[in-house]
Design a protein around this motif. Structure first.
Motif, PDB file in Angstrom:
ATOM      1  N   CYS A 176       0.853  -1.192   0.000  1.00 10.02           N
ATOM      2  CA  CYS A 176       0.000   0.000   0.000  1.00 10.02           C
ATOM      3  C   CYS A 176       0.886   1.239   0.000  1.00 10.02           C
ATOM      4  N   VAL A 177       0.963   1.915  -1.143  1.00 11.86           N
ATOM      5  CA  VAL A 177       1.897   3.023  -1.344  1.00 11.86           C
ATOM      6  C   VAL A 177       1.138   4.347  -1.297  1.00 11.86           C
ATOM      7  N   SER A 178       1.605   5.278  -0.439  1.00 12.14           N
ATOM      8  CA  SER A 178       0.983   6.601  -0.303  1.00 12.14           C
ATOM      9  C   SER A 178       1.952   7.679  -0.767  1.00 12.14           C
ATOM     10  N   LYS A 179       1.533   8.451  -1.764  1.00 13.48           N
ATOM     11  CA  LYS A 179       2.351   9.582  -2.200  1.00 13.48           C
ATOM     12  C   LYS A 179       2.262  10.751  -1.225  1.00 13.48           C
ATOM     13  N   THR A 180       1.177  10.830  -0.479  1.00  7.78           N
ATOM     14  CA  THR A 180       1.018  11.920   0.487  1.00  7.78           C
ATOM     15  C   THR A 180       2.058  11.840   1.598  1.00  7.78           C
ATOM     16  N   MET A 196       7.858   1.550   5.423  1.00  9.67           N
ATOM     17  CA  MET A 196       9.152   2.066   4.989  1.00  9.67           C
ATOM     18  C   MET A 196       8.982   3.327   4.155  1.00  9.67           C
ATOM     19  N   GLU A 197      10.015   4.189   4.174  1.00 10.28           N
ATOM     20  CA  GLU A 197       9.978   5.422   3.385  1.00 10.28           C
ATOM     21  C   GLU A 197      10.272   5.105   1.922  1.00 10.28           C
ATOM     22  N   VAL A 198       9.567   5.803   1.028  1.00 10.84           N
ATOM     23  CA  VAL A 198       9.768   5.601  -0.405  1.00 10.84           C
ATOM     24  C   VAL A 198       9.769   6.953  -1.118  1.00 10.84           C
ATOM     25  N   ARG A 199      10.298   6.958  -2.329  1.00  7.98           N
ATOM     26  CA  ARG A 199      10.211   8.143  -3.188  1.00  7.98           C
ATOM     27  C   ARG A 199       9.739   7.696  -4.571  1.00  7.98           C
ATOM     28  N   PHE A 200       9.377   8.662  -5.375  1.00  7.29           N
ATOM     29  CA  PHE A 200       8.717   8.360  -6.650  1.00  7.29           C
ATOM     30  C   PHE A 200       9.427   9.042  -7.814  1.00  7.29           C
ATOM     31  N   GLY A 201       8.819   8.911  -8.999  1.00  8.64           N
ATOM     32  CA  GLY A 201       9.365   9.539 -10.187  1.00  8.64           C
ATOM     33  C   GLY A 201       9.150  11.043 -10.190  1.00  8.64           C
ATOM     34  N   ARG A 208       2.988   5.783 -11.771  1.00  3.49           N
ATOM     35  CA  ARG A 208       1.563   5.639 -12.067  1.00  3.49           C
ATOM     36  C   ARG A 208       0.771   5.276 -10.809  1.00  3.49           C
ATOM     37  N   GLU A 209      -0.458   5.773 -10.749  1.00  5.52           N
ATOM     38  CA  GLU A 209      -1.349   5.502  -9.618  1.00  5.52           C
ATOM     39  C   GLU A 209      -2.421   4.517 -10.035  1.00  5.52           C
ATOM     40  N   GLY A 210      -2.917   3.778  -9.066  1.00  7.94           N
ATOM     41  CA  GLY A 210      -3.976   2.814  -9.345  1.00  7.94           C
ATOM     42  C   GLY A 210      -3.769   1.527  -8.575  1.00  7.94           C
ATOM     43  N   VAL A 211      -4.516   0.504  -8.978  1.00  8.69           N
ATOM     44  CA  VAL A 211      -4.426  -0.823  -8.353  1.00  8.69           C
ATOM     45  C   VAL A 211      -3.756  -1.762  -9.350  1.00  8.69           C
ATOM     46  N   PHE A 212      -2.687  -2.399  -8.913  1.00  9.49           N
ATOM     47  CA  PHE A 212      -1.900  -3.278  -9.769  1.00  9.49           C
ATOM     48  C   PHE A 212      -1.651  -4.598  -9.032  1.00  9.49           C
ATOM     49  N   SER A 213      -0.897  -5.462  -9.662  1.00  9.23           N
ATOM     50  CA  SER A 213      -0.450  -6.693  -9.011  1.00  9.23           C
ATOM     51  C   SER A 213       0.993  -6.954  -9.404  1.00  9.23           C
ATOM     52  N   VAL A 214       1.712  -7.697  -8.567  1.00 10.02           N
ATOM     53  CA  VAL A 214       3.127  -7.994  -8.818  1.00 10.02           C
ATOM     54  C   VAL A 214       3.216  -8.965  -9.987  1.00 10.02           C
ATOM     55  N   ALA A 215       3.895  -8.520 -11.065  1.00  6.26           N
ATOM     56  CA  ALA A 215       4.014  -9.356 -12.261  1.00  6.26           C
ATOM     57  C   ALA A 215       5.171 -10.342 -12.141  1.00  6.26           C
ATOM     58  N   PHE A 216       6.297  -9.841 -11.678  1.00  9.76           N
ATOM     59  CA  PHE A 216       7.434 -10.743 -11.443  1.00  9.76           C
ATOM     60  C   PHE A 216       8.440 -10.055 -10.507  1.00  9.76           C
ATOM     61  N   LYS A 217       9.365 -10.857  -9.963  1.00  9.29           N
ATOM     62  CA  LYS A 217      10.382 -10.374  -9.021  1.00  9.29           C
ATOM     63  C   LYS A 217      11.772 -10.658  -9.595  1.00  9.29           C
ATOM     64  N   VAL A 276       6.761 -10.982  -0.249  1.00 10.19           N
ATOM     65  CA  VAL A 276       5.834 -10.697  -1.349  1.00 10.19           C
ATOM     66  C   VAL A 276       5.858 -11.837  -2.367  1.00 10.19           C
ATOM     67  N   ARG A 277       4.670 -12.171  -2.876  1.00  9.69           N
ATOM     68  CA  ARG A 277       4.533 -13.217  -3.890  1.00  9.69           C
ATOM     69  C   ARG A 277       4.042 -12.609  -5.201  1.00  9.69           C
ATOM     70  N   THR A 278       4.355 -13.285  -6.264  1.00  9.77           N
ATOM     71  CA  THR A 278       3.799 -12.869  -7.551  1.00  9.77           C
ATOM     72  C   THR A 278       2.275 -12.925  -7.472  1.00  9.77           C
ATOM     73  N   GLY A 279       1.622 -11.882  -7.954  1.00  9.68           N
ATOM     74  CA  GLY A 279       0.166 -11.785  -7.886  1.00  9.68           C
ATOM     75  C   GLY A 279      -0.351 -10.976  -6.724  1.00  9.68           C
ATOM     76  N   ASP A 280       0.511 -10.660  -5.734  1.00  7.25           N
ATOM     77  CA  ASP A 280       0.058  -9.818  -4.624  1.00  7.25           C
ATOM     78  C   ASP A 280      -0.322  -8.426  -5.144  1.00  7.25           C
ATOM     79  N   LYS A 281      -1.246  -7.783  -4.440  1.00  3.06           N
ATOM     80  CA  LYS A 281      -1.774  -6.506  -4.885  1.00  3.06           C
ATOM     81  C   LYS A 281      -0.834  -5.357  -4.563  1.00  3.06           C
ATOM     82  N   VAL A 282      -0.856  -4.338  -5.437  1.00  4.61           N
ATOM     83  CA  VAL A 282      -0.106  -3.087  -5.223  1.00  4.61           C
ATOM     84  C   VAL A 282      -1.090  -1.934  -5.437  1.00  4.61           C
TER      85      VAL A 282
END
Length: 286
Positions: A176-180, A196-201, A208-217, A276-282
């Motif tokens: 669950c990633v928050s840009k705020t 954990m702290e993160v930064r973006f592009g 990109r924003e939205g609901v995704f899933s892990v495609a591969f690791k 994290v497993r492949t297919g988990d939500k982002v």
């Protein structure tokens, strides 16, 4: 020569004194000497009672001692923050010291050795006592020379509190990633496992924003476009992935990614990669 006059007239006595030049001692009819008088008719004071000598008259007050100008009677200014203090106020001190180019680390929210050294330098440059503690005088001077730090100046190197999770993060296994708040929560069935702290592009390469899933690791991934290392990469939208960034760890929020979600804590992202497993939500949201 002492001349004694008995029963003579005062005029004769004065004449005799004028002629002889000697001190006259007057005696009365019984032979008892009387003190000589000054020309004003007062009794001459003894030598040790002259001004500036002898003891003060009984009952008179002793003079107050002169204050030593080298000894200051002004109390020192009150200390507001010092080594070991923590919290948002310390972050503001550190952010303002960074604005004044006296601190190049943090803000961390902890009043540490580097902060005390920066305060001593700031104080010494302005003629203040080099205590390394922020007292009332030092704080007023620092306020006058700097501006109110922005939210991201306060958290230039992370440590910001996470916002409430997006409702879409409350079920299943989710990054669950928050840009705020610039944070990533790893959540399982609505429970936060780690943050954990993160930064973006940047604005030119936005995440990109939205609901995704892990495609591969990819544990030791290298970008085929930018030829940069992307350790612990978990791809969720084309070439965008959650991964560790050595640049983020070194520069903080002074830089940006090419669209990926950068994590600055390698130990945390390594633990996340293992869970994290492949297919988990982002979920990426504001």
């Amino acid at each position: 020569m002492r001349t004694t006059v008995r029963g003579g007239s005062l005029a004769a006595l004065l004449a005799l004194v004028a002629v002889s030049g000697c001190r006259a001692q007057v005696v009365d009819a019984h032979g008892t000497p009387t003190p000589a008088r000054t020309t004003a008719g007062s009794t001459r004071a003894p030598d040790d009672a002259k001004e500036g000598t002898g003891s003060p008259a009984p009952g008179s007050a002793s003079p107050e001692p002169e204050p030593d100008p080298a000894v200051s009677t002004t109390p020192p200014p009150r200390v507001l923050w010092s080594r070991g203090d923590r919290g948002r106020d310390v972050r503001e001190i550190q952010a303002r010291l960074r604005q004044a180019a006296w601190l190049f680390e943090g803000p961390t929210g902890t009043y540490d050795i580097a902060t005390a050294a920066a305060v001593r330098g700031f104080q010494g440059k302005r003629g203040l006592a080099r205590t390394g503690e922020v007292d009332a005088v030092t704080w007023r001077r620092l306020l006058s020379m700097t501006r109110e730090p922005t939210r991201w100046e306060l958290y230039a190197f992370g440590g910001q509190p996470a916002t409430r999770p997006d409702p879409r993060c409350m079920t299943g296994r989710v990054m669950c990633v928050s840009k705020t708040s610039r944070t990533l929560r790893w959540m399982v069935d609505g429970r936060t496992v780690s943050v954990m702290e993160v930064r973006f592009g940047s604005q030119y390469t936005p995440t990109r924003e939205g609901v995704f899933s892990v495609a591969f690791k990819s544990r030791h991934h290298v970008s085929t476009i930018y030829h940069t290392s992307m350790p612990y990469a978990m791809f969720f939208s084309g070439g965008q992935a959650v991964h560790y960034s050595a640049d983020f760890a070194a520069r903080g929020y002074a830089g940006a990614s090419h669209g990926c979600v950068n994590v600055r804590d390698e130990a945390k992202v390594a633990a996340l990669f293992a869970q994290v497993r492949t297919g988990d939500k982002v979920v990426v949201s504001w």
